[in-house]
Design a protein around this motif. Structure first.
Motif, PDB file in Angstrom:
ATOM      1  N   ASP A  35      58.417  35.834  61.213  1.00  0.00           N
ATOM      2  CA  ASP A  35      58.980  34.558  61.653  1.00  0.00           C
ATOM      3  C   ASP A  35      60.389  34.322  61.121  1.00  0.00           C
ATOM      4  O   ASP A  35      60.979  33.268  61.368  1.00  0.00           O
ATOM      5  CB  ASP A  35      58.074  33.402  61.233  1.00  0.00           C
ATOM      6  N   GLU A  36      60.956  35.306  60.407  1.00  0.00           N
ATOM      7  CA  GLU A  36      62.327  35.183  59.928  1.00  0.00           C
ATOM      8  C   GLU A  36      63.288  35.540  61.058  1.00  0.00           C
ATOM      9  O   GLU A  36      63.151  36.577  61.698  1.00  0.00           O
ATOM     10  CB  GLU A  36      62.582  36.104  58.732  1.00  0.00           C
ATOM     11  N   ARG A  37      64.273  34.703  61.267  1.00  0.00           N
ATOM     12  CA  ARG A  37      65.165  34.903  62.402  1.00  0.00           C
ATOM     13  C   ARG A  37      66.443  35.650  62.050  1.00  0.00           C
ATOM     14  O   ARG A  37      66.994  36.359  62.895  1.00  0.00           O
ATOM     15  CB  ARG A  37      65.507  33.552  63.039  1.00  0.00           C
ATOM     16  N   SER A  38      66.953  35.514  60.816  1.00  0.00           N
ATOM     17  CA  SER A  38      68.196  36.213  60.491  1.00  0.00           C
ATOM     18  C   SER A  38      68.322  36.434  58.991  1.00  0.00           C
ATOM     19  O   SER A  38      68.045  35.535  58.198  1.00  0.00           O
ATOM     20  CB  SER A  38      69.418  35.448  61.011  1.00  0.00           C
ATOM     21  N   VAL A  39      68.757  37.651  58.638  1.00  0.00           N
ATOM     22  CA  VAL A  39      69.024  38.012  57.250  1.00  0.00           C
ATOM     23  C   VAL A  39      70.432  38.583  57.184  1.00  0.00           C
ATOM     24  O   VAL A  39      70.787  39.496  57.942  1.00  0.00           O
ATOM     25  CB  VAL A  39      68.014  39.055  56.730  1.00  0.00           C
ATOM     26  N   ALA A  40      71.257  38.043  56.278  1.00  0.00           N
ATOM     27  CA  ALA A  40      72.589  38.587  56.026  1.00  0.00           C
ATOM     28  C   ALA A  40      72.476  39.643  54.930  1.00  0.00           C
ATOM     29  O   ALA A  40      71.901  39.400  53.875  1.00  0.00           O
ATOM     30  CB  ALA A  40      73.543  37.484  55.592  1.00  0.00           C
ATOM     31  N   LEU A  41      73.031  40.820  55.207  1.00  0.00           N
ATOM     32  CA  LEU A  41      73.027  41.929  54.256  1.00  0.00           C
ATOM     33  C   LEU A  41      74.438  42.049  53.686  1.00  0.00           C
ATOM     34  O   LEU A  41      75.379  42.406  54.402  1.00  0.00           O
ATOM     35  CB  LEU A  41      72.595  43.213  54.966  1.00  0.00           C
ATOM     36  N   LEU A  42      74.565  41.738  52.404  1.00  0.00           N
ATOM     37  CA  LEU A  42      75.872  41.693  51.753  1.00  0.00           C
ATOM     38  C   LEU A  42      75.994  42.826  50.731  1.00  0.00           C
ATOM     39  O   LEU A  42      75.021  43.501  50.409  1.00  0.00           O
ATOM     40  CB  LEU A  42      76.071  40.342  51.073  1.00  0.00           C
ATOM     41  N   GLY A  43      77.202  42.985  50.212  1.00  0.00           N
ATOM     42  CA  GLY A  43      77.454  44.012  49.202  1.00  0.00           C
ATOM     43  C   GLY A  43      78.847  44.573  49.364  1.00  0.00           C
ATOM     44  O   GLY A  43      79.444  44.513  50.447  1.00  0.00           O
ATOM     45  N   GLY A 178      83.050  32.302  65.812  1.00  0.00           N
ATOM     46  CA  GLY A 178      82.169  31.157  65.990  1.00  0.00           C
ATOM     47  C   GLY A 178      81.375  31.241  67.274  1.00  0.00           C
ATOM     48  O   GLY A 178      80.180  30.894  67.311  1.00  0.00           O
ATOM     49  N   GLU A 179      82.001  31.725  68.348  1.00  0.00           N
ATOM     50  CA  GLU A 179      81.308  31.873  69.622  1.00  0.00           C
ATOM     51  C   GLU A 179      80.182  32.900  69.513  1.00  0.00           C
ATOM     52  O   GLU A 179      79.085  32.700  70.045  1.00  0.00           O
ATOM     53  CB  GLU A 179      82.296  32.288  70.714  1.00  0.00           C
ATOM     54  N   ILE A 180      80.446  34.001  68.824  1.00  0.00           N
ATOM     55  CA  ILE A 180      79.419  35.037  68.664  1.00  0.00           C
ATOM     56  C   ILE A 180      78.284  34.516  67.791  1.00  0.00           C
ATOM     57  O   ILE A 180      77.100  34.780  68.066  1.00  0.00           O
ATOM     58  CB  ILE A 180      80.030  36.323  68.068  1.00  0.00           C
ATOM     59  N   LEU A 181      78.586  33.750  66.770  1.00  0.00           N
ATOM     60  CA  LEU A 181      77.533  33.171  65.939  1.00  0.00           C
ATOM     61  C   LEU A 181      76.678  32.196  66.736  1.00  0.00           C
ATOM     62  O   LEU A 181      75.452  32.148  66.562  1.00  0.00           O
ATOM     63  CB  LEU A 181      78.143  32.473  64.719  1.00  0.00           C
ATOM     64  N   ASP A 182      77.298  31.416  67.614  1.00  0.00           N
ATOM     65  CA  ASP A 182      76.529  30.522  68.478  1.00  0.00           C
ATOM     66  C   ASP A 182      75.601  31.326  69.394  1.00  0.00           C
ATOM     67  O   ASP A 182      74.446  30.935  69.626  1.00  0.00           O
ATOM     68  CB  ASP A 182      77.464  29.658  69.326  1.00  0.00           C
ATOM     69  N   LEU A 183      76.104  32.446  69.904  1.00  0.00           N
ATOM     70  CA  LEU A 183      75.285  33.303  70.753  1.00  0.00           C
ATOM     71  C   LEU A 183      74.110  33.881  69.961  1.00  0.00           C
ATOM     72  O   LEU A 183      72.966  33.885  70.442  1.00  0.00           O
ATOM     73  CB  LEU A 183      76.138  34.434  71.335  1.00  0.00           C
ATOM     74  N   PHE A 184      74.376  34.339  68.742  1.00  0.00           N
ATOM     75  CA  PHE A 184      73.298  34.863  67.904  1.00  0.00           C
ATOM     76  C   PHE A 184      72.237  33.789  67.664  1.00  0.00           C
ATOM     77  O   PHE A 184      71.035  34.066  67.713  1.00  0.00           O
ATOM     78  CB  PHE A 184      73.850  35.341  66.554  1.00  0.00           C
ATOM     79  N   ALA A 185      72.682  32.564  67.384  1.00  0.00           N
ATOM     80  CA  ALA A 185      71.730  31.476  67.144  1.00  0.00           C
ATOM     81  C   ALA A 185      70.867  31.227  68.365  1.00  0.00           C
ATOM     82  O   ALA A 185      69.654  30.991  68.251  1.00  0.00           O
ATOM     83  CB  ALA A 185      72.483  30.211  66.754  1.00  0.00           C
ATOM     84  N   SER A 186      71.464  31.289  69.547  1.00  0.00           N
ATOM     85  CA  SER A 186      70.706  31.100  70.789  1.00  0.00           C
ATOM     86  C   SER A 186      69.667  32.196  70.973  1.00  0.00           C
ATOM     87  O   SER A 186      68.516  31.933  71.351  1.00  0.00           O
ATOM     88  CB  SER A 186      71.667  31.074  71.976  1.00  0.00           C
ATOM     89  N   LEU A 187      70.046  33.430  70.684  1.00  0.00           N
ATOM     90  CA  LEU A 187      69.108  34.547  70.828  1.00  0.00           C
ATOM     91  C   LEU A 187      67.979  34.443  69.804  1.00  0.00           C
ATOM     92  O   LEU A 187      66.828  34.784  70.093  1.00  0.00           O
ATOM     93  CB  LEU A 187      69.857  35.876  70.678  1.00  0.00           C
ATOM     94  N   GLN A 188      68.303  33.954  68.615  1.00  0.00           N
ATOM     95  CA  GLN A 188      67.265  33.773  67.598  1.00  0.00           C
ATOM     96  C   GLN A 188      66.257  32.722  68.026  1.00  0.00           C
ATOM     97  O   GLN A 188      65.059  32.860  67.779  1.00  0.00           O
ATOM     98  CB  GLN A 188      67.911  33.403  66.259  1.00  0.00           C
ATOM     99  N   GLU A 189      66.736  31.679  68.691  1.00  0.00           N
ATOM    100  CA  GLU A 189      65.831  30.646  69.178  1.00  0.00           C
ATOM    101  C   GLU A 189      64.862  31.185  70.221  1.00  0.00           C
ATOM    102  O   GLU A 189      63.747  30.678  70.372  1.00  0.00           O
ATOM    103  CB  GLU A 189      66.640  29.481  69.756  1.00  0.00           C
ATOM    104  N   SER A 190      65.266  32.247  70.918  1.00  0.00           N
ATOM    105  CA  SER A 190      64.393  32.852  71.926  1.00  0.00           C
ATOM    106  C   SER A 190      63.430  33.862  71.320  1.00  0.00           C
ATOM    107  O   SER A 190      62.626  34.460  72.034  1.00  0.00           O
ATOM    108  CB  SER A 190      65.224  33.519  73.026  1.00  0.00           C
ATOM    109  N   GLY A 191      63.524  34.088  69.986  1.00  0.00           N
ATOM    110  CA  GLY A 191      62.550  34.930  69.306  1.00  0.00           C
ATOM    111  C   GLY A 191      63.052  36.249  68.769  1.00  0.00           C
ATOM    112  O   GLY A 191      62.288  37.000  68.169  1.00  0.00           O
ATOM    113  N   THR A 192      64.326  36.553  68.960  1.00  0.00           N
ATOM    114  CA  THR A 192      64.886  37.803  68.452  1.00  0.00           C
ATOM    115  C   THR A 192      65.312  37.633  67.002  1.00  0.00           C
ATOM    116  O   THR A 192      65.963  36.650  66.653  1.00  0.00           O
ATOM    117  CB  THR A 192      66.100  38.239  69.287  1.00  0.00           C
TER     118      THR A 192
END
Length: 225
Positions: A35-43, A178-192
């Motif tokens: 159920d996790e929608r997004s993880v940022a991998l930093l380093g 910002g536009e790409i982040l909005d797109l990612f958020a939309s795709l996450q809402e659809s379950g990706t």
């Protein structure tokens, strides 16, 4: 917590250009809930972020440890992992990796090979990323943001459970990021779900969870929005 994937006691060494051997991961553990929608991998650069994404994508099987996806341990062979990748994973890179002599539509169709209705699913994917009606355009005529949207459409055309994105906004200006982040958020809402390797504080802050590669393992940094 039901897990989408888990890397268990991952250990890997790499050979440097000067011939020396360096241990990149030493007993690294990572789990991502279903159920996790997004993880940022930093380093820092060279810490192993891209290598970790390649292992999750099944592009690198030269490691010790276990990779579990939806409760099943996966083999390390490139052929079975290629099948796993086709069924479950989409890839997005900073460089877009588009074929310049192909149209927008043909670039996405390249990722749709083997689907029952590739043309229809390609049109649907382009519509999802805001490029409806642009299928016949030459990719050489696209802006950076449009090119990245084509790459994202190609990644989602098979409706994968997981998108692996390696510095997906690294070549974009602030507004386009910002536009790409909005797109990612939309795709996450659809379950990706997304795992995003990034140096961008803005991208990291947009993710629900943040982890960093440090001292050859992963360290939790907390949750974002």
């Amino acid at each position: 917590m039901t897990e989408l994937l888990a890397l268990q006691y991952l250990t890997k060494t790499v050979r440097e250009p000067n011939g020396s051997v360096r241990q990149l991961f030493d007993g690294l553990d990572f789990a991502m809930g279903a159920d996790e929608r997004s993880v940022a991998l930093l380093g820092r650069s060279g810490s192993g972020k891209t290598t970790l994404l390649r292992i999750i994508a099944g592009l690198d099987g030269r490691y010790d440890g276990q990779y579990v996806f939806r409760g099943a341990a996966l083999p390390k062979g490139l052929d079975p992992m290629a099948d796993h990748r086709r069924r479950h994973i989409g890839l997005v890179a900073q460089s877009y990796d588009l074929l310049d002599d192909f149209t927008v539509e043909r670039n996405v169709l390249f990722g749709a090979r083997g689907l029952e209705q590739p043309e229809r699913q390609t049109r649907e994917a382009l519509a999802m990323v805001g490029l409806a009606g642009m299928g016949k355009n030459k990719v050489t005529k696209l802006s950076g943001g449009e090119a990245q949207r084509v790459a994202i459409a190609r990644a989602i055309v098979r409706r994968p459970a997981l998108i692996l994105a390696d510095e997906p906004t690294g070549a974009l200006d602030e507004d386009t990021e910002g536009e790409i982040l909005d797109l990612f958020a939309s795709l996450q809402e659809s379950g990706t779900s997304f795992i995003i390797a990034t140096h961008s504080p803005r991208v990291a802050a947009a993710c629900h969870r943040r982890v960093t590669v440090a001292d050859r393992r992963l360290r939790e940094l907390g949750h974002g929005r």
